[in-house]
Every structure is written in structure tokens, then in C-alpha cells.
Design a protein around this motif. Structure first.
Motif, mmCIF file in Angstrom:
data_model
loop_
_atom_site.group_PDB
_atom_site.id
_atom_site.type_symbol
_atom_site.label_atom_id
_atom_site.label_comp_id
_atom_site.label_asym_id
_atom_site.label_seq_id
_atom_site.Cartn_x
_atom_site.Cartn_y
_atom_site.Cartn_z
ATOM 1 N N PHE A 1 0.784 -1.242 0.045
ATOM 2 C CA PHE A 1 0.104 -0.090 -0.023
ATOM 3 C C PHE A 1 0.766 1.271 0.068
ATOM 4 O O PHE A 1 0.372 2.279 -0.611
ATOM 5 C CB PHE A 1 -0.955 -0.012 1.042
ATOM 6 C CG PHE A 1 -1.980 -1.131 1.041
ATOM 7 C CD1 PHE A 1 -3.126 -0.507 0.015
ATOM 8 C CD2 PHE A 1 -2.279 -2.273 1.596
ATOM 9 C CE1 PHE A 1 -4.286 -1.412 -0.041
ATOM 10 C CE2 PHE A 1 -3.104 -3.067 1.493
ATOM 11 C CZ PHE A 1 -4.232 -2.690 0.351
ATOM 12 N N THR A 2 2.098 1.202 0.772
ATOM 13 C CA THR A 2 2.943 2.426 0.594
ATOM 14 C C THR A 2 3.387 2.614 -0.892
ATOM 15 O O THR A 2 3.340 3.572 -1.481
ATOM 16 C CB THR A 2 4.198 2.030 1.402
ATOM 17 O OG1 THR A 2 3.773 1.848 2.865
ATOM 18 C CG2 THR A 2 5.256 3.345 1.458
ATOM 19 N N PHE A 3 3.903 1.396 -1.598
ATOM 20 C CA PHE A 3 4.074 1.523 -2.838
ATOM 21 C C PHE A 3 3.203 2.158 -3.936
ATOM 22 O O PHE A 3 3.202 2.666 -4.748
ATOM 23 C CB PHE A 3 4.797 0.227 -3.334
ATOM 24 C CG PHE A 3 5.453 0.201 -4.881
ATOM 25 C CD1 PHE A 3 6.746 0.683 -4.869
ATOM 26 C CD2 PHE A 3 4.772 -0.315 -5.982
ATOM 27 C CE1 PHE A 3 7.138 0.697 -6.330
ATOM 28 C CE2 PHE A 3 5.250 -0.198 -7.169
ATOM 29 C CZ PHE A 3 6.610 0.267 -7.140
ATOM 30 N N LEU A 4 1.873 1.769 -3.731
ATOM 31 C CA LEU A 4 0.746 2.042 -4.515
ATOM 32 C C LEU A 4 0.654 3.439 -4.263
ATOM 33 O O LEU A 4 0.396 4.167 -5.224
ATOM 34 C CB LEU A 4 -0.680 1.078 -3.866
ATOM 35 C CG LEU A 4 -1.810 1.529 -4.601
ATOM 36 C CD1 LEU A 4 -1.538 0.664 -6.055
ATOM 37 C CD2 LEU A 4 -2.913 0.817 -4.092
ATOM 38 N N SER A 5 0.635 4.067 -3.104
ATOM 39 C CA SER A 5 0.493 5.582 -3.001
ATOM 40 C C SER A 5 1.460 6.249 -3.481
ATOM 41 O O SER A 5 1.021 7.198 -4.223
ATOM 42 C CB SER A 5 0.481 5.776 -1.339
ATOM 43 O OG SER A 5 -0.603 4.977 -0.703
ATOM 44 N N SER A 6 2.670 5.713 -3.476
ATOM 45 C CA SER A 6 3.723 6.449 -4.353
ATOM 46 C C SER A 6 3.392 6.372 -5.925
ATOM 47 O O SER A 6 3.946 7.502 -6.325
ATOM 48 C CB SER A 6 5.232 5.797 -3.950
ATOM 49 O OG SER A 6 6.347 6.314 -4.728
ATOM 50 N N LEU A 7 3.096 5.168 -6.272
ATOM 51 C CA LEU A 7 2.888 5.471 -7.572
ATOM 52 C C LEU A 7 1.877 6.118 -8.172
ATOM 53 O O LEU A 7 1.871 6.656 -9.088
ATOM 54 C CB LEU A 7 2.528 3.629 -8.089
ATOM 55 C CG LEU A 7 2.259 3.249 -9.565
ATOM 56 C CD1 LEU A 7 3.558 3.713 -10.169
ATOM 57 C CD2 LEU A 7 1.927 1.842 -9.716
ATOM 58 N N ALA A 8 0.736 5.979 -7.461
ATOM 59 C CA ALA A 8 -0.558 7.010 -7.935
ATOM 60 C C ALA A 8 0.264 8.576 -7.840
ATOM 61 O O ALA A 8 -0.471 9.207 -8.461
ATOM 62 C CB ALA A 8 -1.644 6.736 -6.592
ATOM 63 N N SER A 9 0.781 8.703 -6.680
ATOM 64 C CA SER A 9 1.257 10.254 -6.965
ATOM 65 C C SER A 9 1.964 10.517 -8.064
ATOM 66 O O SER A 9 1.741 11.529 -8.483
ATOM 67 C CB SER A 9 2.082 10.361 -5.436
ATOM 68 O OG SER A 9 2.702 11.594 -5.480
ATOM 69 N N LYS A 10 2.835 9.610 -8.517
ATOM 70 C CA LYS A 10 3.834 9.821 -9.681
ATOM 71 C C LYS A 10 2.626 10.137 -11.032
ATOM 72 O O LYS A 10 2.919 10.559 -11.982
ATOM 73 C CB LYS A 10 4.627 8.674 -9.983
ATOM 74 C CG LYS A 10 5.902 8.821 -8.756
ATOM 75 C CD LYS A 10 6.866 7.730 -9.165
ATOM 76 C CE LYS A 10 7.671 7.588 -8.044
ATOM 77 N NZ LYS A 10 8.743 6.385 -8.086
ATOM 78 N N LEU A 11 1.562 9.102 -10.869
ATOM 79 C CA LEU A 11 0.782 8.915 -12.127
ATOM 80 C C LEU A 11 -0.419 10.368 -11.875
ATOM 81 O O LEU A 11 -1.345 10.158 -12.909
ATOM 82 C CB LEU A 11 0.016 7.802 -12.086
ATOM 83 C CG LEU A 11 0.609 6.503 -12.257
ATOM 84 C CD1 LEU A 11 0.148 5.347 -12.280
ATOM 85 C CD2 LEU A 11 1.342 6.544 -13.800
ATOM 86 N N GLY A 12 -0.399 10.872 -10.825
ATOM 87 C CA GLY A 12 -1.436 12.075 -10.576
ATOM 88 C C GLY A 12 -2.783 11.476 -10.350
ATOM 89 O O GLY A 12 -3.759 12.283 -10.792
#
Length: 968
Positions: A810-821
Motif C-alpha cells: 500500500f505504501t508503494f501503491l500510494s507512491s505510484l499513484a502520486s507519480k501518475l497524478g
């Protein structure tokens, strides 16, 4: 700079480029390289090599630069192409005269003109062929010869063009000039033959017309073979075929008459061979047109090769060509009718078949077979002398490349073709000859020994055809074993032939029960007191026996120690690289087939191989054989291979180091040895870890060894995961991340498998070491990757992280979502929708269960995005439960330490490591039914009974009933 000045500068530079002094040579070559693309450069080169007063070396170099320039810059579409205006002038200059006095330069000029003709003739150079034909008519000898030479190279080059339009143009050319060239050849032949009669002693006068005969016939050959679609409709082509046999008959006696004049004799031989090539080519490309010449060709060749007609006239290459011609007629598919001749539609096929069968009568076939075996099979005096002088050199030459093009192998192939085609007729003949020679032979009677050797050779070559006729088991026991007992020095001929014969019959018809008796017969022939040729032949027969599909190791084990010892001594005794390779291959086969039974006997070989490795520094193929032997050795000794590390690891390091020039020969075998060593080792050592420094360059090379390289990475992860990832995780992340975007799907799948293994070994730590690869997987799934195998692997990696490292997921998912906007919930929802939609693209039960476990782990979540997909998650879990459960609803994928293990003596240490890893893997240690039940219970506790019931109400009634049955 004007043309004259530029010419002098280029001439000076070319002169420097012929220097032996590197300080002068290199700058000159660089300067010439720069001028290659300059307009006018090739015009200057023409003036230089056309000036006969200039040094020969300079003129030669000028022609070569021009020829290379044609290859690179003549075509219109080429970068830095030569200007059209200059090319027009160059074409005129090239055919302005044909008076080059030096043969080597003249040949290069002809090749150069042919290269230009390939691109420009006839469209941009219509005057080429007329100019050449006009020059050919010249009374001036040199001019005529040079023009013929050029015409030969031009037609040879144009004949190689394969596009339909080009072939049509060549056919038009052939139709226009063939008659002229054929008549010219006839004229030159008559001139030469008349000179032989009128001036037999003036050999110097005979060479020029003979050379013209050769050149014109070469042109005729190319035109006739490639210039007509229906050669049988062309009278002059048929006339050429008609003329070949009479011309050969007239030339063969001359070769004998001029035996003291080497150059003239060689030219005569070339002309005879060229005439036979005309016949062979016409048979290959115009089989229908050749039908009327089948009978004359067979009568001619057989009369010369198998009767007294050819005595004193034959020479080796001519004999080979004659045999090839008869063999081609026998094997020609267009001359084979249907099984029912009446069903054959082509009249030419029937006519050809009748011509063949009318010629190959029983009497003719018997005579050919008898003469083949008794006249051409026996070893010659030169063979025997070579054997006695240097046995190892003799057996190396006998199987080498040069031997393949000598008379005996061609005779043997012809014999096998003939015997296969006319087996019923020739079998009685061969068996009668065997009956004649198989009695006792006086070792002092060399002729009788050679005759027996020849007949046994024929019986070995025809073994497959004699399967139902010869009782080889009985013959082996009653006759051949006795032949091997005679130890007279001259009887080595028969001992060698008999053990070779046994090798020929092993895979055809040789009882398994007699194998121990065969091993007993082979071992004495490997002894040091035996002749070296016999020993090497016996070793090869042993290899055939060990490699046979009916080989039984328990039969061979009583002979293992002695045979291994004898082979090892043979390996030490021989000195030629090729021979050592042969013996090493035999040792490799023995080691491979007996497996772990070899362990007690390898110490001597292990001590010798390092010395052989050092001695073979200049012989890369021998080193390849050593590495192959080591592969089988490591496989045989298993975990004991770690005792070999002082020699083994430097060999792996050297053979897989791409900075070492020999790696091109050794790398493929080297990575196989590396892999088998890792698989067989029980622990990782610093030296073994250090080897991995070679891997980045191998991965970047991306050669055919890439799959093995990925397997090596996998083996390191299993063997020493902690030490390995501590040292190389950063490098692996960089290299593998770059490769993910460059490789084809198959390569990306291999990378994902390696990463999955790391996630299995270190479920918490490993995902954090490879963020870029994980990010690639997420993005590929969100982009709906179309290839099922890739989507399956991406989902497997995501499932591993979700199931075994939920917090990081879930930490990685949040980071990825941030990069994807995007919002994390939005990304997760899309991911889950695609995952469950594409679940069917995961075919392996283990990976389907992994997905189900990962999805089921989300059932306890209170996140809205997950609760909205509660029904879909339960549906997926139930679907996979059907895949993973037996009729009693127990999980078929569960594994424990107490499970029965496969009894496989070839099981490696890595197999055990994989099994231990699998036992700990959630896929094999967690019951999916119990896991789903536990997560549903947690969900009920989290949401309360009413909230849980609301969620369950979203599930289809039938799915709920199925789930209830699984849980109860």
C-alpha cells in the motif's frame, strides 16, 4: 585542385599505402579512406591502374580500392553515392581496352567490371556485352583472352541474380549470345586439338588456346544452366551436352601425354572437370532436358570408372565427378515414377526410369559393386605408409575436412546410394563376398588383408539395408570375436575394421544381452600395447555403445574402472588437438551415462585436466571439449564438485569473460558449466560470488546464452540469497530494469521469474530492492498488457507483494499513484478490476492460487474501493477453489516435509533447495479453503454480522452455495 595534381597526390598516397612501414602505411590508409566518398576519386584510380608503367603493387591497390568502392558507393541509393556523370565516364574507361598484361590485375579488373554489371547491366550499360563480344573476336591473343575473362565474370555474376525481372533479362542475354559463345568454344577446342597434332612438343603454344577453351566453356555453362527455362528446346544447348563425352574422351589421353608439363596437365584436368560440371549442373537444373543423355552418361562413366577403359586415364577428381554424376541420376526425384508406374503423369519421368533400369541390369550392378569394393575401397600403399609413419596424424587426416573431398569418402557415399537403391540385387553379391573373405587370413598376405578390410567396410556401410538379412549377433560371436584375438602387427588392419564394424551395427541390430561380451572385446583394444589407430577406433565404438538408447549402465559398471583408466591413458598419450578432443568426448559420454558411479575414478582425470587446459591455450575447440567434459564431471560428482573449485572456477571465469578474445568459442559451454556448478554446490563461497562480476556484460550482450544467464541468477538466489543480494542487488536492479524495456516477451518473462524467486526467498526485503521493476509491472497491468504470459507474470509479482508484504504494497501503491497524478484508491480499483477480469490468463494452478490468496487477503479491509469489489473477490476465490481442491475439498497444492520424495539419483542440490523453498511458500503451505474461511471470519468480526451479511448479499446465490460447501 586540377585533375593532374589530384592524380599525383593520390598516386603518392597509394605508393605510401604499399609500404611495409606502419608509420607510413597507416596515415596513407586513413587518407584513402577519407577520399572514398570524394567525387573524382575513382576516375583517378582508373587512370592509375590503367597506366602499366606504374608499379604493380600500386596498380593492384588502386584496383582493390575501386572494387571496394563499387560495393559501397555505386548504387544510386547508397550514402555518398558516386555521381551519375562520373559513373558514365568510368563505365566507358573500364571497357576502353582489354590489354592488362598482369594476370592477377586482369582478374581483379574483370571482377570489378562484373560488380558494376550486376547493378547497371543492361539498363545503364547496354554497350558492355556487345563490346565484350567484339573484343572476343579480336585476332590479338591478349585482348581476346582478357575479354573472355571479363565475359566469364560478368555472366557468372549476372547468373546469380534471382529476382524474376533479373532472371528474365539474363535469359534474354543467353538467348542472344549462347550460339555465338558455343561456336566460339567449339572453334577454340578444334584449334587446340589441331595444335596438339601439328605441334605436340610446343607446349607453350598450347596453353593460350587451352585457356580460351576453359573461359568460353565457363561462359557456356552459366548461360546454358541459368539462361533457359526449357533447355531441351535449344538446339545449341543440346549440342553442348552431346559434345561433352566426345570432348572428355579426346582430352583424357592428352593428360597422360603431357604428364611432364605440370601447367598444361593441370589445365587439361580443369577442362575435363568443367565438362563434367556441365553435365551435373544440367542434370540438377534441367532434369527433363537431360533425359536423352541418361543412357550415354551412365555408359560413359561406368565404362571409364568400372572397366579397363579407364586404366591409366583416370585421375581422382574425375573419378569423383563421374561417381557424383551416376549418384545424381540415381537420386534425381524427377526420375522416380509413382509406386504404380501407370499412375505417373510425366512421360519424361517414365522415359528416365526406363533408361535407368535398362542400364542397371543385375550383371552391371554386380560388376559395379564388386569393382567398387575390391578396386576403390582397399587402402592404398600410401595409406599404409602414412599409418605406419604417424598413426595419430593418419586417423586425424582420415576424418578431417580435407579427407571429405578425397576419392574414398565419395566412393563410400556412392556405394551407400547404390546399395540403398538396388538393395535386393546387391545384397547377394555383398554376402557372397563376405563369405569369401571371412575365413582365416595369413597376416603376411597384405592383399588378402586389404580385401577383407574392404569387404567388412562395405558391410558396415550397408548395415541399415542388411537389417533383415544378416544375423549380426551370431556373426559377432562366431567370427568377429575370433578376428580380434589375432595380435599379429599386420592384423591391426582387421582388428581396427572389426571394432569399427561393431560400432556400425550397434544401433542397427545388436542384442543387448551381448553388450558385456562387446565391452570385453573393446577393452583389450584400448590397451597401451595396441596400435594407436585401433585404440582410437575402439574408443569411438565405445562412445557409440554408451550413447545408444539401449545402453544399460548396470551392464557397463563392471567395466567402468578399467575403461575409464584406459581412456585416460589414451588421452595422455595422444598429442594432436583433434585426437584429444575425440577421446575427451568419449570420456564425457561415459561420465554422463554412468552418473554418480563415476565418482571413485575421477581423481586422475581431475589432476590431468588443469595441465591440458594450460597446454591448449591456442586450441579453443579443445578447450570447449574440456569444458564439456567438466560439465558432465560436475553432474556426475554432484556436491563433491566443490573440491574442484581451484580449477573449476578459473575456467568458468575465463570462458565467460567477454573481454577475453576466446570467449566467442567458450562462452556458451562456459555458462552451462557455471550453471551446473551452482546447481551442484551445497553452499556459496566468496570465490563463487566473485564470479558474478562477469554476469553484467553477459546480460548486456543479450546472446543465445541469455536464458542460461537468468537461470544462473536464479541459482545464486537459491544457493546464497543473503550474501548474493547484499553484494549484487543494486547492479541487478539497474541491469534488469533496463532489460525489461529492451527484451522480447520471452526475455521479460524470464526476468519476472527471477524476481519472483527473490520475492519468495525474501518476501519483505526483496520487493524494496527492485522498485523500478515493480513499477513496470503495475503500469503494464494498468495499461492492460495484451500478452497473456506477461500479464500472468506481472500479476504474480504484484500478488507476492500484496500477500507477503501488505504494508509495503500500500505504501508503494500510494507512491505510484502520486507519480501518475491519481488517487491511491483509484489506482487500486483499476488494478483489481483488471486483475479479476484477466484472471483466466493465469493458467498454472500454483499462480492462480497465489492470486486467490492475495485477493482474499483484502477481504478484511474496510477500504471502500475494496468493499465495492467484495462480490468479485469472492467469485475469484471460489473459482480458484474449484481448481485447487480435491473431491474431499482438501488442497492439492499443499506440501510438507513428510511427503514422499522422488527417487532420482540425478537429483541435484538445487532441486532440494527448491523443494525446501516450496514447502515454505504460502502457495504450498497455506490451505486456500482455510485461508478464505479465516479472512471471511475476520471480515465478519470487522463489519459485524449485519455489515457482513450486507456484503454477502452482493454475492450470487449459486456462488454462495459453492462457497458454503467448500467451507463446511
Amino acid at each position: 585542385m586540377d585533375f593532374a595534381t589530384a592524380s599525383s597526390v593520390v598516386l603518392e598516397t597509394l605508393t605510401k599505402a604499399t609500404s611495409q612501414d606502419q608509420t607510413i602505411l597507416k596515415p596513407a590508409e586513413q587518407q584513402l579512406k577519407q577520399w572514398e566518398t570524394q567525387p573524382g576519386f575513382y576516375s583517378i584510380l582508373v587512370t592509375i591502374f590503367s597506366n602499366h608503367a606504374i608499379s604493380l603493387n600500386v596498380r593492384w591497390l588502386a584496383v582493390l580500392y575501386f572494387k571496394n568502392g563499387v560495393d559501397r558507393y555505386w548504387r544510386r541509393t547508397a550514402p555518398n553515392a558516386i555521381p551519375e556523370e562520373e559513373k558514365n565516364q568510368l563505365r566507358k574507361q573500364l571497357i576502353a581496352n582489354f590489354n592488362e598484361p598482369v594476370n592477377q590485375v586482369a582478374t581483379q579488373l574483370s571482377v570489378l567490371i562484373a560488380k558494376v554489371a550486376r547493378v547497371d547491366c543492361p539498363r545503364a550499360w547496354p554497350e558492355l556485352i556487345p563490346t565484350l563480344l567484339e573484343a572476343v573476336k579480336s585476332p590479338e591473343v591478349l585482348l581476346q583472352q582478357r575479354a573472355l575473362l571479363t565475359l566469364h565474370h560478368v555472366t557468372k555474376t549476372l547468373a546469380t541474380k534471382r529476382l524474376a525481372g533479373d532472371r528474365k533479362i539474363f535469359q534474354e542475354l543467353a538467348g542472344n549470345i549462347f550460339s555465338f559463345v558455343y561456336n566460339l568454344w567449339n572453334s577454340h577446342m578444334e584449334t587446340f586439338l589441331q595444335l596438339v597434332v601439328t605441334s605436340p612438343g610446343s607446349t607453350d603454344q598450347l596453353l593460350p588456346p587451352l585457356e580460351r577453351c576453359l573461359l568460353t566453356l565457363k561462359v557456356c555453362r552459366k548461360l546454358a544452366v541459368h539462361g533457359f527455362t526449357s533447355a531441351d528446346t535449344m538446339p545449341d544447348v543440346m549440342a553442348l551436352l552431346n559434345a561433352t563425352h566426345p570432348r572428355i574422351k579426346s582430352l583424357l589421353p592428352l593428360r597422360k601425354d603431357f604428364s611432364t608439363h605440370i601447367q598444361l596437365k593441370e589445365k587439361l584436368e580443369k577442362l575435363v572437370i568443367l565438362l563434367t560440371k556441365v553435365l551435373l549442373d544440367m542434370l540438377e537444373y534441367h532434369a527433363v532436358a537431360f533425359v536423352p543423355f541418361i543412357q550415354p552418361a551412365l555408359e560413359f562413366t561406368v565404362s571409364y570408372v568400372f572397366t579397363e577403359t579407364g586404366e591409366g586415364l583416370l585421375f581422382e577428381r574425375f573419378t569423383v565427378q563421374c561417381l557424383n554424376l551416376v549418384k545424381a541420376i540415381i537420386k534425381c526425384d524427377k526420375y522416380r515414377p509413382a509406386k504404380e508406374i501407370s499412375e505417373t503423369k510425366e512421360p519424361a519421368t517414365i522415359e528416365a526410369y526406363k533408361a535407368k533400369m535398362s542400364f542397371f541390369t543385375c550383371a552391371t550392378l554386380t560388376e559395379i559393386c564388386t569393382r567398387l569394393i575390391l578396386q576403390y575401397f582397399p587402402l592404398t600403399e600410401e595409406d599404409l605408409q602414412a599409418w605406419d609413419a604417424d598413426a595419430e596424424d593418419y586417423i586425424t587426416d582420415e576424418g578431417g575436412e580435407s579427407w571429405k573431398f578425397t576419392q574414398r569418402p565419395c566412393v563410400e557415399v556412392f556405394f551407400m546410394t547404390l546399395f540403398h537403391e538396388f538393395c535386393e540385387t546387391l545384397t547377394p553379391c555383398l554376402l557372397q563376398m563376405v563369405q569369401t573373405v571371412q575365413g582365416p587370413v595369413n597376416p603376411e598376405d597384405v592383399c588378402a588383408l586389404l580385401q577383407k578390410d574392404a569387404v567388412y567396410n562395405a558391410l558396415g556401410l550397408a548395415s541399415y539395408e542388411l537389417y533383415d538379412v544378416v544375423d549380426f549377433d551370431q556373426w559377432f560371436q562366431n567370427q568377429l570375436l575370433g578376428e580380434l584375438q589375432c595380435k599379429h602387427p599386420r592384423y591391426k588392419l582387421i582388428r581396427r575394421r572389426v571394432i569399427w564394424l561393431i560400432g556400425q551395427w550397434i544401433g542397427v541390430k545388436f542384442s543387448v544381452d551381448l553388450r558385456p561380451m562387446m565391452y570385453e572385446a573393446i577393452l583389450p583394444l584400448l590397451g597401451t600395447e595396441e596400435d594407436l589407430v585401433v585404440r582410437i577406433t575402439a574408443a569411438n565404438t565405445l562412445r557409440i555403445a554408451v550413447d545408444d538408447f539401449e545402453f544399460k549402465s548396470e551392464q557397463f559398471l563392471p567395466y567402468l574402472e578399467r575403461s575409464f583408466s584406459l581412456l585416460f591413458h589414451l588421452l595422455q598419450q595422444v598429442s594432436e588437438c583433434d585426437t584429444k578432443m575425440q577421446v575427451l568426448h568419449v570420456l564425457s559420454f561415459v561420465i554422463e551415462r554412468v552418473g554418480s558411479e563415476i565418482r571413485p575414478y575421477v581423481s586422475s582425470l581431475v589432476q590431468y585436466l588443469p595441465m591440458l587446459w594450460e597446454e591448449s591455450a591456442e586450441h579453443n575447440m579443445l578447450r570447449c571439449a574440456i569444458i564439456t567434459t567438466l560439465i558432465h564431471l560436475v553432474q556426475g560428482v554432484g556436491p563433491l564438485c566443490m573440491n574442484l573449485f581451484p580449477f573449476l572456477l578459473p575456467v568458468i571465469q575465463f570462458s565467460t569473460d567477454v573481454t577475453q578474445p576466446p570467449h566467442v568459442y567458450l562462452m556458451e559451454d562456459g555458462v552451462d558449466l557455471w550453471h551446473i556448478t551452482l546447481q551442484s554446490s551445497t553452499s556459496v563461497t566468496p570465490e563463487l560470488l566473485q564470479l558474478f562480476n562477469n554476469m553484467p556484460a553477459l546480460l548486456e550482450l543479450g546472446s543465445e546464452t541469455l536464458r542460461v544467464c537468468f537461470s544462473i541468477v536464479d541459482s545464486y538466489v537459491l544457493l546464497g540469497p543473503g550474501e548474493f543480494l547484499q553484494m549484487y542487488s543494486g547492479m541487478l536492479h539497474t541491469v534488469l530494469s533496463d532489460m525489461m524495456t529492451d527484451l522480447r516477451p520471452e526475455g521479460v518473462t524470464h526476468i519476472c521469474r527471477v524476481i519472483e524467486n527473490m520475492f519468495r526467498v525474501f518476501p519483505v526485503e526483496a520487493p524494496q530492492l527492485f522498485p523500478d521493476i515493480l513499477s513496470h509491472c503495475f503500469k503494464a497491468v494498468l495499461d492492460k498488457e495484451e500478452l497473456p504470459q506477461l500479464m500472468s507474470m506481472y500479476l504474480v509479482l504484484i500478488a507476492r507483494v500484496m500477500l507477503q508484504n501488505n504494508a509495503f504494497f500500500f505504501t508503494f501503491l500510494s507512491s505510484l499513484a502520486s507519480k501518475l497524478g491519481l488517487q491511491p484508491g483509484e489506482v487500486l480499483g483499476t488494478l483489481l478490476d483488471i486483475w479479476m477480469e484477466r484472471l483466466d490468463c493465469i493458467s498454472q494452478p500454483e499462480r492462480r492460487k497465489l492470486s486467490a490468496l492475495a485477493l482474499a487477503s483484502l477481504l478484511v479491509s474496510t477500504e471502500k474501493v475494496i468493499l465495492e469489489r467484495f462480490c468479485a473477490i469472492v467469485n475469484c476465490c471460489v473459482e480458484v477453489l474449484h481448481d485447487c481442491c480435491r473431491e474431499d475439498y482438501s488442497d492439492i497444492l499443499l506440501m510438507t516435509e513428510n511427503d514422499p520424495q522422488p527417487e532420482d539419483e540425478m537429483e541435484m542440490e538445487e532441486d532440494r533447495r527448491r523443494r525446501q523453498l516450496s514447502i515454505k511458500d504460502p502457495v504450498h503451505s497455506v490451505s486456500l479453503r482455510d485461508f478464505v474461511q479465516a479472512k471471511l471470519h475476520e471480515c465478519q468480526q470487522t463489519h459485524g454480522q449485519d455489515g457482513f451479511q450486507t456484503l454477502m448479499d452482493t454475492v450470487d446465490v449459486e456462488i454462495k452455495e459453492q462457497l458454503q460447501r467448500f467451507i463446511e
